[in-house]
Design an enzyme around this catalytic site. Structure first.
Site, mmCIF file in Angstrom:
data_model
loop_
_atom_site.group_PDB
_atom_site.id
_atom_site.type_symbol
_atom_site.label_atom_id
_atom_site.label_comp_id
_atom_site.label_asym_id
_atom_site.label_seq_id
_atom_site.Cartn_x
_atom_site.Cartn_y
_atom_site.Cartn_z
ATOM 1 N N GLU A 293 0.850 -1.184 0.000
ATOM 2 C CA GLU A 293 0.000 0.000 0.000
ATOM 3 C C GLU A 293 0.894 1.245 0.000
ATOM 4 O O GLU A 293 1.992 1.234 0.543
ATOM 5 C CB GLU A 293 -0.851 -0.047 1.269
ATOM 6 C CG GLU A 293 -1.836 1.084 1.472
ATOM 7 C CD GLU A 293 -2.557 0.968 2.820
ATOM 8 O OE1 GLU A 293 -3.636 1.536 2.952
ATOM 9 O OE2 GLU A 293 -2.020 0.296 3.738
ATOM 10 N N LYS B 130 -9.612 1.404 -1.503
ATOM 11 C CA LYS B 130 -9.778 0.909 -0.139
ATOM 12 C C LYS B 130 -11.146 1.284 0.429
ATOM 13 O O LYS B 130 -11.525 2.448 0.469
ATOM 14 C CB LYS B 130 -8.670 1.487 0.733
ATOM 15 C CG LYS B 130 -8.578 0.903 2.132
ATOM 16 C CD LYS B 130 -7.358 1.507 2.824
ATOM 17 C CE LYS B 130 -7.122 0.914 4.207
ATOM 18 N NZ LYS B 130 -5.922 1.522 4.830
ATOM 19 N N CYS C 156 -4.972 -3.573 3.304
ATOM 20 C CA CYS C 156 -4.623 -3.288 4.692
ATOM 21 C C CYS C 156 -5.800 -3.479 5.665
ATOM 22 O O CYS C 156 -6.190 -4.600 5.959
ATOM 23 C CB CYS C 156 -4.043 -1.884 4.790
ATOM 24 S SG CYS C 156 -3.079 -1.574 6.299
#
Length: 267
Positions: free
Chosen positions: A45, A115, A153
């Site tokens: 990321e 995300k 994540c």
């Protein structure tokens, strides 16, 4: 039974607040991964740009999907004959960005994922700087006949993301991250990676930042939750072969996906 196999590499490195330096570092990592036989190279990321703590320079250094960072990945992918997944700081508006993953080969973009779950926890406020992605959108792509799905994540803490991906056909979950260090955070990272693999009966391919900001421990995990390749806390590359037949065999003996009575319904 499908016989697709794909060699993957997870590249653990610390991106910095210098876009050109990050592109140079990525070029070296991709070259090394390709030399070791990788067909899919996974970077963390925020690979294009990262600053800790987050500030207004994120927006100042954001790029379009077809900007210099993605173009450089496409050129590297073409040069080395690989597919690359990496985190892009994508332009949203004057003040905020999108935390985006791009999957790229030599022809262009294969998949884009923004995300969904922002890191507003453990004293962090990612939503101050970032616009969340669309909930329920499954970003998938294929490499040599094996299906991969993207998540980022903090999404790892939400099983629904992985379930959406496997419902869309994913046999491997790709998880670029900047998993911030803190009490028990390394334990959470390794436990959740294994959990997502076991419950999804899928490989997990995870690339984190090294310490001191991240926890490290990038890994490739098989569909039964076993780490088959990994990196410690420093920079490095781990390489492993994924086998679609292994996914099929695990899903046959443990048909958790077929037996699941609750299914994800996108809102």
């Amino acid at each position: 039974m499908t016989t697709a196999t794909v060699t993957v590499a997870v590249c653990q490195f610390a991106s910095v607040d210098d876009r050109a330096a990050n592109r140079e570092r990525i070029a070296a990592l991709v070259a090394r991964a390709a030399e070791r036989g990788a067909r899919l190279v996974v970077l963390p990321e925020y690979s294009s740009y990262f600053v800790d703590p987050m500030d207004e320079t994120l927006a100042a250094n954001a790029e379009e999907l077809d900007g210099a960072f993605t173009l450089s990945l496409r050129e590297l992918a073409d040069l080395h004959g690989v597919v690359i997944v990496a985190g892009l700081v994508e332009r949203a508006d004057a003040e905020r960005i999108r935390n985006t993953l791009v999957a790229v080969d030599g022809t262009g973009l294969l998949a884009v994922y923004r995300k969904q779950h922002l890191y507003d926890a453990f004293g962090q406020s990612e939503s101050r700087w970032i616009e969340a992605g669309e909930v329920g959108a499954a970003a998938t792509f294929a490499v040599d006949g094996l299906a991969f799905g993207l998540m980022t994540c903090y999404d790892l803490r939400f099983p629904e993301v992985a379930r959406t991906l496997v419902d869309a056909g994913a046999e491997a979950l790709v998880v670029p991250a900047e998993w911030v260090r803190g009490p028990l955070k390394e334990h959470h990272w390794t436990t959740l990676l294994a959990a997502r693999a076991i419950e999804s009966t899928a490989y997990v391919v995870a690339a984190d930042h090294p310490t001191p900001v991240g926890v490290g421990h990038s890994a490739v995990i098989d569909p039964q939750g076993v780490v088959i390749a990994g990196v410690g806390t420093g920079e490095g590359i781990a390489v492993a072969e994924l086998d679609a037949a292994t996914v099929a065999r695990v899903r046959e003996v443990n048909p958790v996906l077929r037996l699941r009575r609750y299914r994800v319904v996108p809102r």
